[in-house]
Design a protein around this motif. Structure first.
Motif, PDB file in Angstrom:
ATOM      1  N   UNK A   1       0.804  -1.173   0.058  1.00 36.54           N
ATOM      2  CA  UNK A   1      -0.195   0.171   0.085  1.00 36.54           C
ATOM      3  C   UNK A   1       0.657   1.170   0.051  1.00 36.54           C
ATOM      4  N   UNK A   2       0.741   2.203  -1.004  1.00 38.37           N
ATOM      5  CA  UNK A   2       1.559   3.449  -0.923  1.00 38.37           C
ATOM      6  C   UNK A   2       0.755   4.414   0.054  1.00 38.37           C
ATOM      7  N   UNK A   3       1.284   5.576   0.282  1.00 38.21           N
ATOM      8  CA  UNK A   3       0.649   6.737   1.164  1.00 38.21           C
ATOM      9  C   UNK A   3      -0.208   7.641   0.558  1.00 38.21           C
ATOM     10  N   UNK A   4      -0.797   7.153  -0.792  1.00 38.40           N
ATOM     11  CA  UNK A   4      -1.676   8.365  -1.291  1.00 38.40           C
ATOM     12  C   UNK A   4      -2.843   7.516  -1.789  1.00 38.40           C
ATOM     13  N   UNK A   5      -3.191   6.437  -1.386  1.00 33.89           N
ATOM     14  CA  UNK A   5      -4.457   5.805  -2.052  1.00 33.89           C
ATOM     15  C   UNK A   5      -4.362   4.789  -2.944  1.00 33.89           C
ATOM     16  N   UNK A   6      -2.968   4.419  -3.295  1.00 36.49           N
ATOM     17  CA  UNK A   6      -2.733   3.289  -4.320  1.00 36.49           C
ATOM     18  C   UNK A   6      -1.935   2.066  -3.944  1.00 36.49           C
ATOM     19  N   UNK A   7      -2.224   0.991  -4.396  1.00 35.97           N
ATOM     20  CA  UNK A   7      -1.416   0.054  -3.840  1.00 35.97           C
ATOM     21  C   UNK A   7      -1.066  -1.098  -5.278  1.00 35.97           C
TER      22      UNK A   7
ATOM     23  N   UNK B   1       4.325 -13.812  -8.322  1.00 40.41           N
ATOM     24  CA  UNK B   1       5.068 -14.776  -8.963  1.00 40.41           C
ATOM     25  C   UNK B   1       4.174 -16.094  -9.070  1.00 40.41           C
ATOM     26  N   UNK B   2       3.755 -16.470 -10.426  1.00 37.54           N
ATOM     27  CA  UNK B   2       2.960 -17.485 -10.617  1.00 37.54           C
ATOM     28  C   UNK B   2       3.438 -18.578 -10.941  1.00 37.54           C
ATOM     29  N   UNK B   3       3.006 -19.950 -10.177  1.00 32.08           N
ATOM     30  CA  UNK B   3       3.791 -21.164 -10.204  1.00 32.08           C
ATOM     31  C   UNK B   3       2.660 -22.372 -10.499  1.00 32.08           C
ATOM     32  N   UNK B   4       3.273 -23.330 -11.208  1.00 32.72           N
ATOM     33  CA  UNK B   4       2.431 -24.464 -11.440  1.00 32.72           C
ATOM     34  C   UNK B   4       3.558 -25.766 -10.486  1.00 32.72           C
ATOM     35  N   UNK B   5       3.071 -26.856 -10.515  1.00 29.27           N
ATOM     36  CA  UNK B   5       3.968 -27.803  -9.909  1.00 29.27           C
ATOM     37  C   UNK B   5       5.104 -27.834 -10.094  1.00 29.27           C
ATOM     38  N   UNK B   6       5.605 -27.708 -11.423  1.00 33.97           N
ATOM     39  CA  UNK B   6       7.172 -27.584 -11.988  1.00 33.97           C
ATOM     40  C   UNK B   6       7.889 -26.284 -11.626  1.00 33.97           C
ATOM     41  N   UNK B   7       7.262 -25.384 -11.106  1.00 34.30           N
ATOM     42  CA  UNK B   7       7.948 -24.220 -10.654  1.00 34.30           C
ATOM     43  C   UNK B   7       7.400 -22.967 -11.602  1.00 34.30           C
ATOM     44  N   UNK B   8       8.074 -21.731 -11.396  1.00 30.79           N
ATOM     45  CA  UNK B   8       7.435 -20.649 -11.751  1.00 30.79           C
ATOM     46  C   UNK B   8       6.866 -20.593 -13.293  1.00 30.79           C
ATOM     47  N   UNK B   9       5.972 -20.022 -13.504  1.00 29.99           N
ATOM     48  CA  UNK B   9       5.447 -19.993 -14.875  1.00 29.99           C
ATOM     49  C   UNK B   9       5.291 -18.341 -15.247  1.00 29.99           C
ATOM     50  N   UNK B  10       5.336 -17.331 -14.527  1.00 30.78           N
ATOM     51  CA  UNK B  10       5.298 -16.206 -14.917  1.00 30.78           C
ATOM     52  C   UNK B  10       5.028 -15.111 -13.795  1.00 30.78           C
ATOM     53  N   UNK B  11       4.562 -14.003 -14.266  1.00 25.48           N
ATOM     54  CA  UNK B  11       4.158 -13.076 -12.916  1.00 25.48           C
ATOM     55  C   UNK B  11       2.826 -12.359 -13.264  1.00 25.48           C
ATOM     56  N   UNK B  12       2.139 -11.754 -12.376  1.00 21.39           N
ATOM     57  CA  UNK B  12       0.860 -11.093 -12.328  1.00 21.39           C
ATOM     58  C   UNK B  12       0.956  -9.699 -11.481  1.00 21.39           C
ATOM     59  N   UNK B  13       0.412  -8.819 -11.662  1.00 23.78           N
ATOM     60  CA  UNK B  13       0.414  -7.557 -11.300  1.00 23.78           C
ATOM     61  C   UNK B  13      -1.049  -7.002 -11.283  1.00 23.78           C
ATOM     62  N   UNK B  14      -1.323  -6.497 -10.244  1.00 24.53           N
ATOM     63  CA  UNK B  14      -2.678  -5.748  -9.961  1.00 24.53           C
ATOM     64  C   UNK B  14      -2.515  -4.456  -9.248  1.00 24.53           C
ATOM     65  N   UNK B  15      -3.017  -3.398  -9.936  1.00 24.42           N
ATOM     66  CA  UNK B  15      -3.214  -2.027  -9.247  1.00 24.42           C
ATOM     67  C   UNK B  15      -4.101  -1.984  -8.414  1.00 24.42           C
ATOM     68  N   UNK B  16      -4.058  -1.263  -7.299  1.00 30.14           N
ATOM     69  CA  UNK B  16      -5.290  -1.411  -6.221  1.00 30.14           C
ATOM     70  C   UNK B  16      -5.769   0.200  -6.155  1.00 30.14           C
ATOM     71  N   UNK B  17      -6.882   0.352  -5.719  1.00 29.84           N
ATOM     72  CA  UNK B  17      -7.454   1.471  -5.355  1.00 29.84           C
ATOM     73  C   UNK B  17      -7.784   1.426  -3.605  1.00 29.84           C
TER      74      UNK B  17
END
Length: 268
Positions: A234-240, A245-261
């Motif tokens: 969480x940032x100090x001005x209303x954003x987060x 890191x996304x995984x399956x049973x064999x290890x990492x497969x990628x990344x995901x990002x979500x901007x929050x209000x």
């Protein structure tokens, strides 16, 4: 001996080639009368796959998808239209628009890239998570309401902490009733759960919904479990920001990002 013909529970029921009706299992965490975005995100991937299946198999794989959530996701019939924005033999860009009551509520763009054998040069972080079979289920419904959250099997690798949790997520439900969907659509239908597994503040006191989701994949996931190694800031001005890191049973497969209000709940 009689054989049961009771259909499996699902998040959506298909009305026709482009329209779907959500079930109560798709109910949202912030408002049970809304759809949780996570299964809807998987449904978009299913619609993209159906659109591409009309043409020949060109070997392209979905490598990035970004969703912009444009408004309230009512727990009501939705329509998904897909358009090819940038056709190509080795790179293709598709756009999907989700409409509820005629109004656009989600706009998604997906890059499909050519598949080649790059085993000889493959490399990167490969730490595997503790297998889900050895972990205990966490009752996430103690934190969040809604039909979607109640449908999940969530197994943390370690006890959840504010802003930091690593967990496996799975579901016994079908994405669309009676319709085969790709393993990728089923996998991505659980990714948006990330913003709820590592809450920094109680959702009864603070709101922090995401307005987007961007997923980048360096490998196609396999198996019935979606692994989420998640950090929430969480940032100090209303954003987060929720970073995973996304995984399956064999290890990492990628990344995901979500901007929050981020904002206080009314009346708190």
């Amino acid at each position: 001996m009689s054989i049961s013909t009771t259909p499996r529970a699902s998040y959506f029921e298909a009305i026709d080639d482009h329209r779907y009706k959500p079930t109560t299992h798709a109910g949202g965490a912030w408002d049970p009368d809304e759809q949780h975005f996570s299964p809807l995100g998987g449904l978009v991937v299913h619609a993209l796959a159906r659109h591409r299946a009309v043409g020949p198999d060109d070997g392209l794989v979905l490598s990035r998808i970004s969703y912009d959530i444009l408004g309230r996701l009512a727990l009501d019939e939705c329509e998904i239209q897909v358009e090819t924005i940038r056709p190509g033999r080795s790179i293709e860009l598709l756009e999907a628009v989700v409409r509820i009551a005629g109004r656009p509520v989600v706009r998604a763009r997906a890059w499909f890239l050519a598949g080649f054998d790059t085993t000889a040069v493959a490399g990167g972080p490969d730490d595997r998570l503790t297998p889900p079979e050895s972990l205990t289920t966490w009752p996430m419904s103690e934190v969040w309401p809604g039909g979607y959250i109640a449908s999940l099997d969530v197994r943390p690798v370690a006890p959840p902490r504010p802003g930091r949790t690593t967990a496996w997520v799975s579901t016994p439900l079908d994405l669309v009733a009676g319709v085969p969907v790709s393993p990728l659509a089923s996998y991505l239908a659980l990714v948006d759960t990330a913003n709820g597994i590592a809450v920094r503040q109680p959702p009864t006191a603070w709101m922090f919904p995401n307005v987007d989701l961007a997923v980048h994949l360096h490998r196609q996931p396999r198996g019935a479990w979606t692994g989420l190694d998640t950090t929430v800031t969480f940032g100090p001005s209303g954003q987060g920001l929720t970073s995973t890191v996304l995984h399956d049973v064999d290890g990492p497969v990628g990344h995901a990002q979500q901007i929050l209000t981020v904002r206080p709940q009314p009346g708190t």
